[in-house]
Design an enzyme around this catalytic site. Structure first.
Site, PDB file in Angstrom:
ATOM      1  CG  ASN A  54     -41.488  45.486   1.095  1.00 41.01           C
ATOM      2  OD1 ASN A  54     -40.957  44.468   0.637  1.00 41.01           O
ATOM      3  ND2 ASN A  54     -42.656  45.464   1.683  1.00 41.01           N
ATOM      4  CE  LYS A 142     -44.804  44.316  -6.708  1.00 42.62           C
ATOM      5  NZ  LYS A 142     -44.392  45.477  -5.924  1.00 42.62           N
ATOM      6  CG  HIS A 162     -51.204  52.490  -5.879  1.00 36.17           C
ATOM      7  ND1 HIS A 162     -51.590  53.461  -4.988  1.00 36.17           N
ATOM      8  CD2 HIS A 162     -49.902  52.717  -6.130  1.00 36.17           C
ATOM      9  CE1 HIS A 162     -50.562  54.242  -4.707  1.00 36.17           C
ATOM     10  NE2 HIS A 162     -49.520  53.810  -5.383  1.00 36.17           N
ATOM     11  CG  ASP A 177     -51.274  36.586   0.863  1.00 30.03           C
ATOM     12  OD1 ASP A 177     -50.772  35.904   1.759  1.00 30.03           O
ATOM     13  OD2 ASP A 177     -50.726  36.795  -0.238  1.00 30.03           O
TER      14      ASP A 177
END
Ligand code: SF4
Length: 235
Positions: A54, A142, A162, A177
């Protein structure tokens, strides 16, 4: 009489795989082979990905630098109160949460492995390493893919904002999601293109297919993209 041949229809997975290969070739033609990143030690990469969450790359780098200005080893980070770690990494945002995660992670690694390192991950296959990393709080799909790809040299394919945006616009991923997108696309990305495709899609997202103002008129994959709000004229 021979049986009539059934029409060979590619499965959705195969179609997606072929589309990813085509996008890879186009991006390669546009941007070339991305430079290999220098590999960090697994524990360093894990903490680095926590700091990446974030925030922008710039602020992540500032947080990483701030941590190493304040501390000189993982041992000293682990021994510090959360408030001091938090202060050192505050440039990266969400610093209290991240500081707690880093401290918990270091404590657990030390407790289970006897030292502040995660090099044992290098001896695991991708699936085992994925499961092992999944045991640690704060490491989502991720982040795990980043550690697998960048530190362990495994053909994982991290889907960041991205990559997610472009895959959705092109029509290869439906879900909003991010974690789910990370899980769903893995099997369709050929191993050999995981790294260059990831790097070049990010570059494409930064230079051409931005969130607010995609420059579709100069996009090398425009004919492959199903985005309904294409901007085909430069203004
Ligand atoms: S055509 Fe536009 S929306 Fe589609 S990938 Fe290219 S820049 Fe992005």
């Amino acid at each position: 009489m021979s049986e009539p041949q059934r029409e060979q229809r590619p499965s959705d997975d195969e179609t997606r795989r072929q589309a990813l290969l085509l996008i890879h070739e186009r991006l390669l033609g546009e941007y070339g082979e991305p430079t290999p990143k220098s590999q960090m030690a697994p524990l360093d990469e894990v903490v680095f990905t926590i700091l990446s969450q974030n925030t922008t790359d710039t602020n992540r780098d500032r947080a990483w630098a701030g941590m190493w200005r304040e501390f000189d080893s993982w041992r000293s980070v682990a021994a510090a109160p959360v408030s001091r770690i938090s202060k050192a990494i505050e440039a990266g945002g969400l610093h209290r949460t991240k500081a707690q995660r880093i401290k918990d992670l270091l404590g657990r690694v030390r407790e289970e492995r006897g030292d502040y390192e995660m090099d044992y991950l290098r001896d695991m296959d991708m699936q085992s390493a994925r499961m092992e990393l999944g045991r640690f709080k704060g490491l989502g799909a991720k982040s795990i893919n980043c550690v697998l790809l960048f530190s362990l040299g495994q053909p994982a394919f991290p889907v960041d904002t991205h990559v997610h945006r472009i895959l959705r616009r092109v029509g290869l991923v439906e879900t909003r999601d991010l974690s789910r997108a990370n899980r769903e696309i893995q099997a369709d990305v050929p191993d050999e293109i995981a790294y260059p495709l990831h790097m070049n899609i990010i570059r494409h997202g930064r230079e051409v297919c931005s969130a607010q103002r995609p420059e579709c008129w100069r996009c090398c994959i425009e004919d492959l993209c199903g985005f309904e709000e294409k901007r085909l004229e430069s203004r």
